[in-house]
Each structure stands twice: as C-alpha cells, then as structure tokens.
Design an enzyme around this catalytic site. Structure first.
Site, PDB file in Angstrom:
ATOM      1  N   PHE A  90       2.228  -0.897   3.382  1.00 17.32           N
ATOM      2  CA  PHE A  90       3.353  -1.358   4.188  1.00 17.32           C
ATOM      3  C   PHE A  90       3.258  -0.659   5.547  1.00 17.32           C
ATOM      4  O   PHE A  90       2.869   0.508   5.627  1.00 17.32           O
ATOM      5  CB  PHE A  90       4.677  -1.023   3.482  1.00 17.32           C
ATOM      6  CG  PHE A  90       5.880  -1.541   4.215  1.00 17.32           C
ATOM      7  CD1 PHE A  90       6.092  -2.902   4.366  1.00 17.32           C
ATOM      8  CD2 PHE A  90       6.802  -0.666   4.773  1.00 17.32           C
ATOM      9  CE1 PHE A  90       7.197  -3.380   5.055  1.00 17.32           C
ATOM     10  CE2 PHE A  90       7.912  -1.134   5.454  1.00 17.32           C
ATOM     11  CZ  PHE A  90       8.113  -2.488   5.599  1.00 17.32           C
ATOM     12  N   ASP A 161       2.666   9.195   0.790  1.00 18.32           N
ATOM     13  CA  ASP A 161       3.664   8.132   0.919  1.00 18.32           C
ATOM     14  C   ASP A 161       3.976   7.710  -0.513  1.00 18.32           C
ATOM     15  O   ASP A 161       3.222   6.962  -1.139  1.00 18.32           O
ATOM     16  CB  ASP A 161       3.124   6.965   1.747  1.00 18.32           C
ATOM     17  CG  ASP A 161       4.147   5.835   1.900  1.00 18.32           C
ATOM     18  OD1 ASP A 161       5.089   5.770   1.078  1.00 18.32           O
ATOM     19  OD2 ASP A 161       4.002   5.014   2.823  1.00 18.32           O
ATOM     20  N   HIS A 164       6.526   4.163  -3.555  1.00 25.42           N
ATOM     21  CA  HIS A 164       6.434   3.347  -4.776  1.00 25.42           C
ATOM     22  C   HIS A 164       6.381   4.220  -6.027  1.00 25.42           C
ATOM     23  O   HIS A 164       6.123   3.702  -7.106  1.00 25.42           O
ATOM     24  CB  HIS A 164       5.134   2.518  -4.762  1.00 25.42           C
ATOM     25  CG  HIS A 164       4.964   1.620  -3.586  1.00 25.42           C
ATOM     26  ND1 HIS A 164       3.807   0.908  -3.355  1.00 25.42           N
ATOM     27  CD2 HIS A 164       5.805   1.276  -2.587  1.00 25.42           C
ATOM     28  CE1 HIS A 164       3.935   0.185  -2.249  1.00 25.42           C
ATOM     29  NE2 HIS A 164       5.134   0.399  -1.754  1.00 25.42           N
ATOM     30  N   GLN A 187      15.093   2.061  -0.425  1.00 21.05           N
ATOM     31  CA  GLN A 187      15.460   0.728   0.082  1.00 21.05           C
ATOM     32  C   GLN A 187      15.776  -0.167  -1.124  1.00 21.05           C
ATOM     33  O   GLN A 187      15.369   0.119  -2.245  1.00 21.05           O
ATOM     34  CB  GLN A 187      14.282   0.229   0.957  1.00 21.05           C
ATOM     35  CG  GLN A 187      14.421  -1.172   1.515  1.00 21.05           C
ATOM     36  CD  GLN A 187      13.839  -2.198   0.566  1.00 21.05           C
ATOM     37  OE1 GLN A 187      12.997  -1.873  -0.259  1.00 21.05           O
ATOM     38  NE2 GLN A 187      14.314  -3.428   0.658  1.00 21.05           N
ATOM     39  N   LYS A 190      13.282  -0.807  -3.968  1.00 19.50           N
ATOM     40  CA  LYS A 190      12.539   0.320  -4.551  1.00 19.50           C
ATOM     41  C   LYS A 190      13.083   0.697  -5.929  1.00 19.50           C
ATOM     42  O   LYS A 190      14.112   0.199  -6.359  1.00 19.50           O
ATOM     43  CB  LYS A 190      12.557   1.512  -3.578  1.00 19.50           C
ATOM     44  CG  LYS A 190      11.892   1.187  -2.233  1.00 19.50           C
ATOM     45  CD  LYS A 190      10.373   1.088  -2.333  1.00 19.50           C
ATOM     46  CE  LYS A 190       9.726   0.202  -1.274  1.00 19.50           C
ATOM     47  NZ  LYS A 190       9.676   0.750   0.077  1.00 19.50           N
ATOM     48  N   ARG A 219      20.183  21.160  14.760  1.00 17.60           N
ATOM     49  CA  ARG A 219      21.341  22.037  14.662  1.00 17.60           C
ATOM     50  C   ARG A 219      21.385  22.754  13.310  1.00 17.60           C
ATOM     51  O   ARG A 219      21.365  22.096  12.262  1.00 17.60           O
ATOM     52  CB  ARG A 219      22.570  21.140  14.797  1.00 17.60           C
ATOM     53  CG  ARG A 219      23.847  21.870  15.027  1.00 17.60           C
ATOM     54  CD  ARG A 219      24.959  20.850  15.194  1.00 17.60           C
ATOM     55  NE  ARG A 219      26.171  21.533  15.594  1.00 17.60           N
ATOM     56  CZ  ARG A 219      27.360  20.967  15.622  1.00 17.60           C
ATOM     57  NH1 ARG A 219      27.493  19.688  15.301  1.00 17.60           N
ATOM     58  NH2 ARG A 219      28.412  21.656  15.980  1.00 17.60           N
ATOM     59  N   TYR A 226      27.256  24.288  18.924  1.00 18.89           N
ATOM     60  CA  TYR A 226      26.264  23.381  19.529  1.00 18.89           C
ATOM     61  C   TYR A 226      25.002  24.111  19.961  1.00 18.89           C
ATOM     62  O   TYR A 226      24.497  23.934  21.053  1.00 18.89           O
ATOM     63  CB  TYR A 226      26.893  22.574  20.682  1.00 18.89           C
ATOM     64  CG  TYR A 226      27.998  21.699  20.148  1.00 18.89           C
ATOM     65  CD1 TYR A 226      27.694  20.498  19.511  1.00 18.89           C
ATOM     66  CD2 TYR A 226      29.320  22.107  20.214  1.00 18.89           C
ATOM     67  CE1 TYR A 226      28.691  19.716  18.953  1.00 18.89           C
ATOM     68  CE2 TYR A 226      30.325  21.334  19.659  1.00 18.89           C
ATOM     69  CZ  TYR A 226      30.006  20.146  19.031  1.00 18.89           C
ATOM     70  OH  TYR A 226      30.985  19.375  18.466  1.00 18.89           O
ATOM     71  N   ARG A 236      20.339  11.962   8.890  1.00 16.38           N
ATOM     72  CA  ARG A 236      21.125  12.439   7.743  1.00 16.38           C
ATOM     73  C   ARG A 236      21.564  11.281   6.840  1.00 16.38           C
ATOM     74  O   ARG A 236      22.046  10.260   7.314  1.00 16.38           O
ATOM     75  CB  ARG A 236      22.371  13.180   8.221  1.00 16.38           C
ATOM     76  CG  ARG A 236      22.096  14.495   8.930  1.00 16.38           C
ATOM     77  CD  ARG A 236      23.403  15.231   9.227  1.00 16.38           C
ATOM     78  NE  ARG A 236      24.311  14.418  10.018  1.00 16.38           N
ATOM     79  CZ  ARG A 236      24.441  14.516  11.347  1.00 16.38           C
ATOM     80  NH1 ARG A 236      23.751  15.387  12.042  1.00 16.38           N
ATOM     81  NH2 ARG A 236      25.282  13.717  11.988  1.00 16.38           N
TER      82      ARG A 236
HETATM   83  C1  LIG Z   1       9.191   0.736   1.524  1.00 16.76           C
HETATM   84  C2  LIG Z   1       8.049   1.485   2.051  1.00 16.76           C
HETATM   85  C3  LIG Z   1       8.182   2.418   3.097  1.00 16.76           C
HETATM   86  C4  LIG Z   1       9.412   2.539   3.967  1.00 16.76           C
HETATM   87  O1  LIG Z   1      10.609   2.701   3.361  1.00 16.76           O
HETATM   88  P1  LIG Z   1      11.984   2.195   4.032  1.00 16.76           P
HETATM   89  O2  LIG Z   1      13.010   2.936   3.252  1.00 16.76           O
HETATM   90  O3  LIG Z   1      12.044   0.717   3.852  1.00 16.76           O
HETATM   91  O4  LIG Z   1      11.986   2.593   5.470  1.00 16.76           O
HETATM   92  C5  LIG Z   1       7.085   3.192   3.426  1.00 16.76           C
HETATM   93  N1  LIG Z   1       5.906   3.041   2.806  1.00 16.76           N
HETATM   94  C6  LIG Z   1       5.719   2.143   1.836  1.00 16.76           C
HETATM   95  C7  LIG Z   1       4.377   2.052   1.183  1.00 16.76           C
HETATM   96  C8  LIG Z   1       6.778   1.318   1.435  1.00 16.76           C
HETATM   97  O5  LIG Z   1       6.571   0.382   0.495  1.00 16.76           O
END
Ligand SMILES: *Cc1c(COP(=O)(O)O)cnc(C)c1O
Length: 388
Positions: A90, A161, A164, A187, A190, A219, A226, A236
């Site tokens: 992705f 990453d 998944h 997301q 997921k 911060r 500040y 956040r």
């Molecule tokens: C979904 C996804 C992301 C990004 O996640 P979001 O929460 O949609 O920004 C990054 N890498 C891979 C492989 C993904 O499938």
C-alpha cells in the site's frame, strides 16, 4: 450484490462490535475529558496493546500512515536519506518516507509470500540508506531473521510496516519482540479498528520519548508553559477511538483462531484449481492473522484480472484487485522519487511486475465464515478463472 448472493455466501460483517465497544465509548464520554493528555483510555490502550505484542513501549497515533511517518522520523529519516520499501505494498509505505523528504527505493518481493526480497533489499543499500521497511503482507511476516542479519551487517534499522499483522508471530516471537520498531493501522478494514487509528511499538524507551514529543507538537507531557522541545505535529489519538480499540483487542485472538482454521481449508481448495496459486507460507510464521486471503492467477494481465474481480464480486465474493506496484502510481513520482525511470525499476522488480497484475484478495471476513463456505468460495473461483 451480497443481498442477491446465495445464503451460503452471507459472510460475517466487518467491523464487528458489541456491548464492549458500547460500554467503552460511554466510559470515554463520561470522563468529561476527551483528549489523551487528560483522559485514561489512550494510556490504557497503549499498555494493553504493547503487552499483547510483547512491547514495553507503545504509542497510539491518529492512523497507520502517521505511525510510519513518526517512526521513520525518530529513526533519523529525512532529506538526503533513503528508505528501502517493497515495490508491492500500500502506498503509505513509500509516502511516509517521501513526506519526510527521503527517497523511497522500491525493491522486489518474494513470489510465494509477497513479502520483501531480502537479497534485493541488500543490493539496494547505499551509504544514504537510513531504514529498511518490510511489510508483513496480508499478515504473513517477512523474513525477520534475514532482515535482522542485514540490519546488523549494515547498521541500518528495520521498521516493520505491521499494518496487516496484529497478533502475528515469527518463530514464537510477537511483533514487539523482534528488536525493531513496528507500526500498525486501525483503519476500518484492518484486523482491529476504530475507523481510523494507529500505533507504534518501540524496542526502547528513548525512541518512545522522542516519538511522544514529536506526536504532540514537541511538548512534554506535563508541560504547562508551552515549552516545545522538538519540532513535531499533532498525531495524538483521541479517547473515544482508544476505548473502542481496547474492546477490539479483546476480539482479536479468537478471530485469528478462526481465520487460522479457515485459511488452510480455502488454500488447499485453491491450490487444486488449475492456474490458481494461493499465497504461500514460510513455516517460521507460526501465527498469521490473515488480513487478506490472497491468490495469484499467473499469466493474467491487469485488465483481465480486473474483469475476473468484477465477476467474483457479481457472484457475491468481497474480492479486490491487489495493490498496484508503487512505482506505477503517479503519487510516487511527485516528490523524493529515485533517480531511475519506471522501466528501470520494473526491470529489477520482475516479481512485482507480474504479481500486481495477476493477484486478487478476498476480505478477511470471508475467513470468519463457516468452514463449508470455504469450499463454496473456491468453487466460485474455479468456475470463473480463465483456463491456463
Ligand atoms: C493500511 C495500511 C497502511 C496505512 O494505514 P492507515 O491507517 O490507513 O493510514 C500502511 N501500510 C499498509 C501496508 C497498509 O495496508
């Protein structure tokens, strides 16, 4: 289309929720404070998600793309550096690096597991390489032994990453126990979700500290004057999302159990269809959460694959075309692109060139269906795949 599908094809809905999410949302609401600095939900979620993945240091963030961006930033990725990413992923994997001004360098993937080809990653290392980013494609963990060795040999950190890979295991180790940073997404599609959301697991507290500052406008947590110590942004997570994610974490393992039972049934059936090859499995992956049920139909080009996806959707399957090779997306070339042409990258990524055109994935809710449904799914695919 699902309404017209036979009864046997009514797969469970996604996302799943119940009283646990409802109670969590009301608990967050009634705190009367809805940001993490004043509430308890985000902190509790970080503790629980970290513990679940064997990591002491977890930071919740707004989404998975920001999780990658923040993780890369604290690893020192910025202008003048390079990040090695799989060509088949992705687009967030490369966009996160490019947003920081670093060149994303795509390398080829393994034809069976669809994860980064570590030998290709090794060939792409230069003195400017600041991070190597494996993607655990569809829940299948990349070769973390070879990557750890490459990282030790080159002194380039690995950032997983893990968008998944909630709950995945590599040789008995969880994603937070592999000695590298891991970034997750929550997301809507997921394996755990609050619509949007993300998290980063850090192997040490110093990186976590820096990430905390940068994700909160630089911060310190207790600051009232500040005193912004570093540059940063606002990544956040809010209290409502965290309350839902705490409940979702409670559903994760039993859902993985179901998918781990269903996938071998479906994969066996798929492997018997002439011209169909299901995603393979490295035996060292001892828990695969199955974010997608993926298979290839070698020989198909993008157009014929997309036609097949449309037919499968018409038959009631939640089927999708795979990610496009990142270097074949306009977005990849807008900033911090490598000094190579599409043709040059394509010629050193032959697996990606075929895979992005001949692969199809089914939504993981298919794997939450009944065992008999796996045979129905395979027979629909068998009926519509073009003869090899
Ligand atoms: C979904 C996804 C992301 C990004 O996640 P979001 O929460 O949609 O920004 C990054 N890498 C891979 C492989 C993904 O499938």
């Amino acid at each position: 289309m699902v309404e017209n599908a036979p009864e046997s094809l009514s797969f469970p809905a996604w996302p799943q929720f119940g009283d646990e999410e409802r109670t969590g949302l009301i608990r967050a609401l009634e705190q009367g404070q809805w940001w993490r600095i004043a509430g308890n939900e985000v902190e509790a979620f970080e503790r629980e998600f970290g513990a679940h993945h064997g990591a002491e240091h977890a930071l919740a963030v707004t989404n998975g793309t920001h999780a990658l961006e923040l993780a890369l930033e604290v690893l020192g990725v910025g202008p003048g550096t390079e990040v090695i990413v799989p060509a088949f992923t992705f687009i967030s994997s490369s966009q996160a690096a490019q947003r920081l001004g670093a060149v994303a360098v795509p390398v080829d993937v393994d034809p069976a597991t669809y994860c980064i080809d570590v030998a290709a990653a090794e060939r792409a290392v230069t003195p400017r390489t600041r991070a190597i980013m494996p993607v655990h494609m569809a829940g299948h963990v990349a070769d973390m032994d070879a990557l750890a060795k490459l990282s030790a040999d080159t002194d380039v950190p690995v950032i997983q990453d893990a968008a998944h890979a909630h709950g995945a295991r590599w040789q008995g180790r969880r994603m937070g126990e592999l000695g590298s940073v891991a970034a997750f997404s929550f997301q809507n599609g997921k394996l755990m979700t609050a619509g949007e959301g993300g998290a980063v697991l850090f192997p040490d507290g110093e990186l976590w500290q820096e990430a905390f500052l940068r994700h909160s406008c630089g911060r310190p947590r207790e600051d009232r004057s500040y005193l912004h110590r570093t540059s940063g942004s606002n990544f956040r997570l809010n209290e409502f999302s965290a309350s839902v994610l705490r409940a979702q974490l409670g559903r994760l393992e039993s859902q993985i159990d179901t998918r781990e039972q269903r996938w071998p049934v479906l994969a066996r059936d798929l492997a018997e269809i002439p011209g169909v090859v299901p995603q393979g499995r490295d035996e060292r992956v001892d828990r695969n959460p199955h974010y997608m049920a993926m298979f290839r139909v070698p020989g198909l080009d993008e157009k014929r694959r997309n036609e097949l996806v449309d037919v499968l959707i018409g038959k009631g399957l939640p089927a999708f075309a795979s990610f496009r090779a990142i270097y074949r997306c306009d977005a990849f070339w807008e900033r911090a692109a490598p000094d190579e042409t599409v043709a040059e990258i394509a010629s050193r990524c032959p697996v990606t060139e075929a895979l992005f055109q001949d692969s199809i994935w089914l939504h993981h809710r298919v794997l939450l269906g009944a065992e008999e449904q796996m045979h129905d799914v395979a027979s629909i695919i068998a009926d519509h795949v073009p003869a090899p």
